[in-house]
Design an enzyme around this catalytic site. Structure first.
Site, PDB file in Angstrom:
ATOM      1  N   ASP A  10       7.263   1.371   3.201  1.00  0.00           N
ATOM      2  CA  ASP A  10       5.726   0.371   3.458  1.00  0.00           C
ATOM      3  C   ASP A  10       6.037  -0.232   3.594  1.00  0.00           C
ATOM      4  OD1 ASP A  10       3.154   1.121   1.181  1.00  0.00           O
ATOM      5  OD2 ASP A  10       3.092  -0.360   2.222  1.00  0.00           O
ATOM      6  N   ASP A  37       6.606  -1.826   9.795  1.00  0.00           N
ATOM      7  CA  ASP A  37       5.151  -0.964   9.980  1.00  0.00           C
ATOM      8  C   ASP A  37       5.439   0.241  10.466  1.00  0.00           C
ATOM      9  OD1 ASP A  37       2.802  -0.230  11.260  1.00  0.00           O
ATOM     10  OD2 ASP A  37       2.767  -2.336  12.372  1.00  0.00           O
ATOM     11  N   CYS A 117      -6.672   9.290   1.204  1.00  0.00           N
ATOM     12  CA  CYS A 117      -7.692   9.863  -0.064  1.00  0.00           C
ATOM     13  C   CYS A 117      -9.048   9.479   0.937  1.00  0.00           C
ATOM     14  CB  CYS A 117      -6.842   9.065  -1.197  1.00  0.00           C
ATOM     15  SG  CYS A 117      -6.738   7.238  -0.870  1.00  0.00           S
TER      16      CYS A 117
HETATM   17  C1  LIG Z   1      -1.957   5.452  -0.082  1.00  0.00           C
HETATM   18  S1  LIG Z   1      -1.543   4.541   0.216  1.00  0.00           S
HETATM   19  C2  LIG Z   1       0.141   5.563  -0.242  1.00  0.00           C
HETATM   20  C3  LIG Z   1       0.561   5.122  -1.549  1.00  0.00           C
HETATM   21  C4  LIG Z   1       1.697   6.420  -1.359  1.00  0.00           C
HETATM   22  N1  LIG Z   1       2.051   7.001  -1.406  1.00  0.00           N
HETATM   23  C5  LIG Z   1       2.511   6.295  -3.324  1.00  0.00           C
HETATM   24  O1  LIG Z   1       1.754   6.997  -3.811  1.00  0.00           O
HETATM   25  O2  LIG Z   1       2.538   5.057  -3.820  1.00  0.00           O
HETATM   26  C6  LIG Z   1      -0.995   3.410   1.949  1.00  0.00           C
HETATM   27  C7  LIG Z   1       0.334   2.796   2.007  1.00  0.00           C
HETATM   28  O3  LIG Z   1       0.252   2.457   3.033  1.00  0.00           O
HETATM   29  C8  LIG Z   1       0.868   1.275   3.283  1.00  0.00           C
HETATM   30  N2  LIG Z   1       0.472   0.477   4.183  1.00  0.00           N
HETATM   31  C9  LIG Z   1      -0.327   0.617   5.277  1.00  0.00           C
HETATM   32  N3  LIG Z   1       0.010   0.209   6.419  1.00  0.00           N
HETATM   33  C10 LIG Z   1       0.983   0.609   7.124  1.00  0.00           C
HETATM   34  C11 LIG Z   1       1.211   0.481   7.732  1.00  0.00           C
HETATM   35  N4  LIG Z   1       1.138  -0.208   9.642  1.00  0.00           N
HETATM   36  N5  LIG Z   1       2.994   0.805   8.016  1.00  0.00           N
HETATM   37  C12 LIG Z   1       3.652   1.048   6.491  1.00  0.00           C
HETATM   38  N6  LIG Z   1       2.149   1.962   5.426  1.00  0.00           N
HETATM   39  C13 LIG Z   1       1.557   0.989   5.304  1.00  0.00           C
HETATM   40  C14 LIG Z   1      -0.570   0.335   2.625  1.00  0.00           C
HETATM   41  O4  LIG Z   1       0.851  -0.700   1.668  1.00  0.00           O
HETATM   42  C15 LIG Z   1      -0.138   1.123   0.970  1.00  0.00           C
HETATM   43  O5  LIG Z   1       0.883   1.185   0.403  1.00  0.00           O
END
Ligand SMILES: C[S@@+](CC[C@H](N)C(=O)[O-])C[C@H]1O[C@@H](n2cnc3c(N)ncnc32)[C@H](O)[C@@H]1O
Length: 538
Positions: A10, A37, A117
């Site tokens: 993440d 990222d 989602c």
């Molecule tokens: C839909 S949530 C995923 C939730 C995860 N599957 C869980 O059950 O906790 C999207 C996640 O992507 C992360 N995120 C946002 N931009 C990102 C990036 N560029 N690279 C990696 N993670 C990212 C956010 O911090 C967030 O926790």
């Protein structure tokens, strides 16, 4: 021990710590949590038996990407207030880049699951369509509906109408006013109707809230059938860069410049492929991958694996009668100097991953806590930790094992921790077994046809204790078929009164209301400060 492993990522540092907390329940030595990222995720290296390093490709990747979350409207009503047909436009680019980077990192023959989602096609089918277009047949959508029998869903859509933030929709990019060209870009548009069938977007799954009373969700599974177009083109560049990268002992600066070389190489080629595809040389659709900032600057303690001369190992090995088959070089601490507090255990594959990448990947956590310092006990400086016990139990020798009966275990779980059961209250066979084990931390083994449990215990001078996290006590009583009713309170019927020394835990009952569970147990202190070496990112 399984050879496979999971790398969870993440970009948000706090979410990584949440991940650590959640993943801890798995007690798996085959897991690593990293903080990058995902759209510019660095390559992972692995080494073979001869120590030769190569770029690792994953078999499966799950991209649960950031999204507008409009599928969660029911539980997040504030989304109603902010909803706009164009909200998804801002997410599309990042979602696309994450998926594309994922495809680069997956093996040929491997699969990648893309999910949001959100129900906005711009964040879903438009991303998949754009990827399929760009990958020129190297990637295909897979029909996975048979893998989720009973799940109600609608097929993905092949047509949608991109919109600007004033909620005006456009059938073609030509209709988009110039002032919105940066928001409503050509890549957001659906395939032409005569071409739509070739993409099979109907293989995507749209899980709508009303179908089975859930949140809204979108899932698509892609299989990488061949090298990606830009992978073929930049293969020689990457090889040269990789060779250069691996051929030197890296300093921080060196690693940065080498990595930028790799990314620049693939980026410019991806740009080419994409420009070719879109007939557009200005907007390559690929935002530049930023140079990684201060790779070594993040505040994580090091991962220090035991070498053959590890000073604390001899006493642990002797006390716990550890089998020589335990890969002791897979034990690690999070401190270079000073007293080691916790000792963690990883699988050999994770050890290699850490050692091959620790200076280029931000590793937040890996390994299960296996031994915890407890030198105040004056027997062995380290006690066993329940978290890592399933991984190392097979290697603990008979001198530290006590076979116990179900009645003993229930006695230990249900007792006041200050008054653990005395030997004479235990099963006769257990009393015999205890005689062969000296005072100190031990492995309590319970065996039956239905259930095998290995639990951390403490053999006292005249009593026996189970030494597990407080939150697990009720779980084990339940597993053993014991009576847990006395631990439960219905919050809506009675306010639980916190008694001295009692531990309060909360569990959600199947009825969906909060059940407050109260019990008294030996509390194993499992946590300390956030940057303390002892907490391994927990
Ligand atoms: C839909 S949530 C995923 C939730 C995860 N599957 C869980 O059950 O906790 C999207 C996640 O992507 C992360 N995120 C946002 N931009 C990102 C990036 N560029 N690279 C990696 N993670 C990212 C956010 O911090 C967030 O926790």
């Amino acid at each position: 021990m399984p050879e496979g492993f999971v790398v969870a990522n993440d970009v948000n540092n706090s979410r990584c710590y949440m991940l650590v907390h959640q993943a801890k329940r798995l007690n798996s030595p085959n897991m690593m949590i990293v903080n990058h990222d995902a759209s510019s995720m660095p390559n992972f290296y692995v080494s073979d038996k001869d120590g030769k390093r190569s770029v690792m490709k994953f078999d499966r990747i799950l991209c649960d990407v950031p999204c507008t979350g409009d599928g969660t409207l029911r539980k997040n009503p504030d989304i109603w207030m902010k909803w706009n047909a164009a909200n998804g436009n801002n997410m599309h680019g990042l979602q696309f880049r994450i998926l594309r980077r994922g495809l680069e990192m997956v093996n040929i023959g491997g699969r990648i699951l893309y999910s949001t989602c959100s129900l906005n096609p711009i964040e879903n089918e438009a991303v998949i369509h754009r990827i399929l277009l760009e990958m020129k047949g190297a990637v295909e959508l897979v029909d996975v509906s048979h893998l989720v029998p009973g799940l109600k869903f609608l097929p993905g859509v092949s047509h949608w109408i991109p919109a600007s933030k004033d909620n005006v929709g456009y059938n073609t990019f030509d209709e988009v006013p110039a002032k919105y060209h940066t928001q409503v870009r050509p890549q957001l548009f659906p395939p032409k109707s005569e071409e739509a069938s070739q993409f099979h977007l109907e293989k995507c799954l749209r899980i709508l809230p009303h179908l089975q009373d859930t949140g809204g969700f979108f899932v698509a599974v892609l299989e990488k059938r061949a090298a990606l177009p830009f992978e073929l083109k930049c293969k020689s560049d990457s090889h040269a860069a990789l060779k250069k990268d691996l051929g030197q002992v890296c300093s921080a600066d060196k690693i940065q410049s080498d990595n930028s070389t790799i990314f620049k190489g693939s980026l410019s080629n991806r740009g080419e492929a994409n420009a070719e595809l879109n007939g557009d040389t200005k907007d390559s659709n690929f935002e530049p991958v930023p140079k990684r900032k201060r790779l070594l600057g993040f505040r994580e303690d090091p991962f220090v694996f035991f070498d053959d001369n590890e000073p604390v190992w001899t006493s642990i090995r002797e006390f716990y009668d550890v089998s020589p088959d335990l890969p002791k070089n897979c034990l690690l601490t999070r401190c270079l100097m000073g007293k080691k507090k916790n000792i963690y255990f990883t699988s050999p594959a994770i050890k290699d991953l850490v050692e091959s990448n620790h200076d280029r990947i931000k590793i937040i956590n890996t390994g299960v806590k296996t031994f915890v310092r407890c030198d105040y006990k004056k027997v062995c400086d380290f006690r066993l930790s329940q978290e890592g016990l399933p991984s190392i139990a097979p290697f603990i020798g008979p001198r530290r094992r006590i076979r116990i009966a179900k009645s003993d275990l229930l006695l230990m779980l249900e007792c006041d921790p200050k008054s653990p059961p005395q030997f004479e209250t235990l099963d006769a066979a257990t009393q015999e077994n205890i005689k062969d084990v000296d005072v100190g931390c031990c492995l309590l083994e319970y065996r039956s046809e239905e259930l095998n449990l290995d639990l951390t215990g403490w053999r006292g001078k005249c009593s026996l204790k189970v030494y597990i996290p407080s939150s697990d006590v009720v779980h084990y009583i339940r597993l053993l078929g014991g009576d847990v009713s006395k631990y439960a309170f219905d919050k809506f019927k009675k306010e639980p009164a916190e008694k001295d020394g009692a531990v309060i835990d909360t569990n959600l009952t199947s009825e969906g209301h909060m059940e407050v569970v109260e019990y008294k147990v030996p509390v194993e202190k499992e946590r300390s400060g956030a940057t303390d070496e002892s907490n391994n990112g927990e």
